[in-house]
Write a protein that holds these residues in place. Structure first.
Motif, short mmCIF file in Angstrom:
data_model
loop_
_atom_site.label_atom_id
_atom_site.label_comp_id
_atom_site.label_asym_id
_atom_site.label_seq_id
_atom_site.Cartn_x
_atom_site.Cartn_y
_atom_site.Cartn_z
N ALA A 1 0.82 -1.21 0.00
CA ALA A 1 0.00 0.00 0.00
C ALA A 1 0.85 1.27 0.00
O ALA A 1 0.54 2.25 -0.68
N ASP A 2 1.96 1.25 0.74
CA ASP A 2 2.78 2.45 0.91
C ASP A 2 3.70 2.72 -0.27
O ASP A 2 4.02 3.89 -0.56
N HIS A 3 4.14 1.67 -0.96
CA HIS A 3 5.24 1.86 -1.92
C HIS A 3 4.88 1.62 -3.38
O HIS A 3 5.64 2.04 -4.26
N LEU A 4 3.78 0.95 -3.66
CA LEU A 4 3.41 0.73 -5.05
C LEU A 4 2.51 1.85 -5.53
O LEU A 4 1.44 2.09 -4.98
N SER A 5 2.93 2.55 -6.57
CA SER A 5 2.12 3.60 -7.14
C SER A 5 1.08 2.99 -8.08
O SER A 5 1.14 1.81 -8.43
N GLU A 6 0.15 3.82 -8.53
CA GLU A 6 -0.85 3.34 -9.49
C GLU A 6 -0.17 2.94 -10.80
O GLU A 6 -0.57 1.98 -11.46
N GLU A 7 0.88 3.66 -11.16
CA GLU A 7 1.63 3.30 -12.37
C GLU A 7 2.30 1.93 -12.22
O GLU A 7 2.29 1.12 -13.14
N ASP A 8 2.86 1.67 -11.03
CA ASP A 8 3.46 0.36 -10.76
C ASP A 8 2.42 -0.75 -10.88
O ASP A 8 2.67 -1.80 -11.49
N ARG A 9 1.27 -0.51 -10.30
CA ARG A 9 0.20 -1.52 -10.33
C ARG A 9 -0.24 -1.79 -11.78
O ARG A 9 -0.43 -2.94 -12.17
N SER A 10 -0.37 -0.73 -12.55
CA SER A 10 -0.79 -0.90 -13.94
C SER A 10 0.26 -1.67 -14.74
O SER A 10 -0.09 -2.53 -15.57
N THR A 11 1.54 -1.40 -14.47
CA THR A 11 2.61 -2.11 -15.17
C THR A 11 2.57 -3.60 -14.84
O THR A 11 2.65 -4.46 -15.74
N LEU A 12 2.44 -3.94 -13.56
CA LEU A 12 2.38 -5.35 -13.15
C LEU A 12 1.16 -6.04 -13.76
O LEU A 12 1.25 -7.19 -14.22
N THR B 1 1.46 -9.26 -16.28
CA THR B 1 1.05 -10.58 -15.77
C THR B 1 -0.41 -10.91 -16.05
O THR B 1 -0.83 -12.05 -15.81
N ASP B 2 -1.18 -9.93 -16.50
CA ASP B 2 -2.61 -10.12 -16.71
C ASP B 2 -3.31 -10.51 -15.40
O ASP B 2 -4.30 -11.23 -15.39
N THR B 3 -2.76 -10.02 -14.29
CA THR B 3 -3.33 -10.29 -12.96
C THR B 3 -3.32 -9.00 -12.16
O THR B 3 -2.30 -8.30 -12.09
N GLN B 4 -4.44 -8.66 -11.55
CA GLN B 4 -4.49 -7.47 -10.71
C GLN B 4 -3.65 -7.69 -9.46
O GLN B 4 -3.60 -8.79 -8.90
N VAL B 5 -2.98 -6.63 -8.99
CA VAL B 5 -2.15 -6.72 -7.79
C VAL B 5 -2.99 -7.16 -6.60
O VAL B 5 -2.53 -7.91 -5.74
N SER B 6 -4.24 -6.71 -6.55
CA SER B 6 -5.11 -7.09 -5.43
C SER B 6 -5.35 -8.59 -5.41
O SER B 6 -5.45 -9.21 -4.33
N VAL B 7 -5.44 -9.21 -6.59
CA VAL B 7 -5.62 -10.67 -6.66
C VAL B 7 -4.37 -11.38 -6.17
O VAL B 7 -4.45 -12.36 -5.42
N LEU B 8 -3.19 -10.91 -6.60
CA LEU B 8 -1.94 -11.49 -6.11
C LEU B 8 -1.84 -11.34 -4.60
O LEU B 8 -1.45 -12.28 -3.90
N GLU B 9 -2.20 -10.17 -4.10
CA GLU B 9 -2.14 -9.93 -2.66
C GLU B 9 -3.04 -10.90 -1.90
O GLU B 9 -2.66 -11.45 -0.86
N GLU B 10 -4.22 -11.14 -2.41
CA GLU B 10 -5.13 -12.10 -1.78
C GLU B 10 -4.52 -13.50 -1.73
O GLU B 10 -4.64 -14.21 -0.73
N GLU B 11 -3.86 -13.88 -2.82
CA GLU B 11 -3.21 -15.20 -2.87
C GLU B 11 -2.08 -15.28 -1.84
O GLU B 11 -1.90 -16.32 -1.19
N LEU B 12 -1.32 -14.21 -1.69
CA LEU B 12 -0.22 -14.22 -0.74
C LEU B 12 -0.73 -14.31 0.69
O LEU B 12 -0.09 -14.93 1.55
N MET B 13 -1.86 -13.72 0.96
CA MET B 13 -2.43 -13.77 2.31
C MET B 13 -2.88 -15.18 2.70
O MET B 13 -3.09 -15.48 3.87
#
Length: 435
Positions: free
Chosen positions: A242-253, A257-269
């Protein structure tokens, strides 16, 4: 990047490789290497052996053993209950290593090529550890995942290494982790010979504590050193994202990867705490095809970069006169004759983001480099996922004909193009969204 000095001035070069509070990533790994009594290793362990050439030139396996300041103190530090099992490495404190030899028909000694003493303990490795001998070329620095095996009489920690003799035979030695011989493998090759310290073309014992993965050949400390409780790992990772990833970073990822960062975060949890500890560790690569396809490795790359950027600005290092050049190029070349120790420390603090008090003392070590055919270090490569730093001096004028370091300016930054290359290179697969 080929670099050359002008006239007789020394040139100091600093780029992306490693500065940490220690030049070695040391791990006690006491579950991986222990010093034990008894002729037979207990269940789950095996004796550590190396191949040596016998008197008749026939190769044989010999067991690694420990030498102490006195054999009486060594034998007295283990209880009767421990005699057939492991003896605490911390209590033993070997000052050297050797090989088990026959003293007479009924007894054994530990011989290090120069002196011998009655056999006390032998080296044993845990079968549950990923323990192996790693070949070290001249230009690898620092040395990763070293098992601390003992401490010299002068108080310097050492690991176990082996020096090649001929036909895949070896002599055992100490890998010095501190002091004037730091980074060298000291072997006493042959009976009565003085110690020879090699700075390349040797192998050292490396291990990771009971992780059981195939990709643990990394410069990392034990994951247990991530000083957080299990329950604190999850919100800590969420806060970093939340603190270090910008919206641009999220869009790039998401594009790569064709995966939203929020989905990856859910998997990591959903992962267990031991897995999250790996995310926070120095481990170069976490082998998990599903999560890496969704961007885990790229997430670690970006977080490491953004955290370092933030730390530099918080400490005012963006005001350093070399900041803009370093952030743009990832490399600095300075005239060493014009720099004080304070200047060098200031540069080290700026590029690392560390507080000046966290930096190691400056000590220059002479490291001649010898050409090795087929050395993988000759290929263009990325060392690890996070920023790391190296600093050295060219003692003489350096030309392209001498084969100096090549560095791609700006390649230290995680641009979209680099992130695409990283995931394609690591996963060996074509992902949707990449060009």
């Amino acid at each position: 990047m080929p670099s050359s000095s002008s006239s007789s001035h020394l040139v100091l070069v600093l780029w992306l490789s490693v500065i940490f509070p220690s030049f070695f990533f040391q791990t006690n790994a006491r579950n991986c290497l222990s010093w034990g009594f008894g002729e037979k290793a207990p269940g789950g362990q095996r004796d550590l052996q190396i191949s040596v050439s016998g008197d008749d030139s026939i190769a044989m396996e010999k067991t690694v053993c420990a030498l102490y300041e006195s054999s009486e103190s060594a034998a007295g530090s283990c209880t009767e209950e421990e005699e057939e099992g492991e003896c605490s490495l911390a209590a033993q404190k070997p000052i050297d290593v050797g090989l088990v030899v026959t003293a007479d028909g009924n007894s054994y000694e530990c011989f290090n090529g120069e002196t011998s003493e009655p056999l006390s303990t032998v080296a044993r490795v845990d079968l549950g550890c990923n323990t192996r001998w790693r070949f070290l070329t001249y230009d690898v620095w620092p040395i990763g995942s070293v098992i601390i095996a003992g401490s010299t009489a002068e108080g310097y920690n050492f690991g176990v290494c082996r020096c090649p003799v001929e036909d895949k035979n070896y002599e055992i030695g100490r890998l010095y982790l501190a002091g004037p011989k730091m980074g060298g493998c000291g072997c006493k090759q042959g009976s009565g010979k003085e110690e020879k310290v090699l700075i390349g073309e040797y192998e050292y014992l490396q291990a990771d504590e009971g992780k059981g993965h195939l990709f643990q050949d990394v410069a990392s400390n034990s994951n247990a050193e991530v000083a957080m409780s299990d329950k604190d790992l999850y919100p800590a990772l969420q806060k970093l994202i939340a603190d270090h990833l910008s919206e641009e970073d999220r869009s790039t990822l998401e594009r790569i990867t064709d995966t939203q960062v929020s989905v990856l975060e859910e998997e990591l949890m959903k992962q267990d705490p031991s897995f999250l500890r790996k995310i926070f560790s120095h481990e170069r690569y976490i082998p998990h095809p599903t999560l890496n396809n969704k961007g885990l490795h790229l997430l670690r790359c970006l977080l490491a970069e953004k955290i370092a950027d933030s730390r530099r600005r918080q400490r005012g290092y963006h005001k350093h006169p070399d900041y803009e050049t370093f952030m743009r190029d990832g490399i600095l070349a300075k005239n060493f004759s014009e720099l004080s120790s304070e200047d060098i420390q200031g540069i080290m603090a700026m590029v690392s983001g560390f507080d000046i008090n966290e930096l190691p003392p400056i000590r220059w070590v002479d490291r001649p480099v010898k050409h090795l055919a087929g050395d993988a270090q000759y290929q263009m490569h990325v060392d690890t996922f996070h920023a790391a730093y190296k600093i050295w001096i060219y003692m003489n004028e350096t030309t392209v004909d001498q084969g100096p370091l090549n560095f791609v300016r700006g390649s230290h930054r995680n641009t979209p193009g680099k992130l695409e290359w990283v995931i394609l290179s690591s996963q060996k697969t074509k992902l949707r969204g990449t060009s």
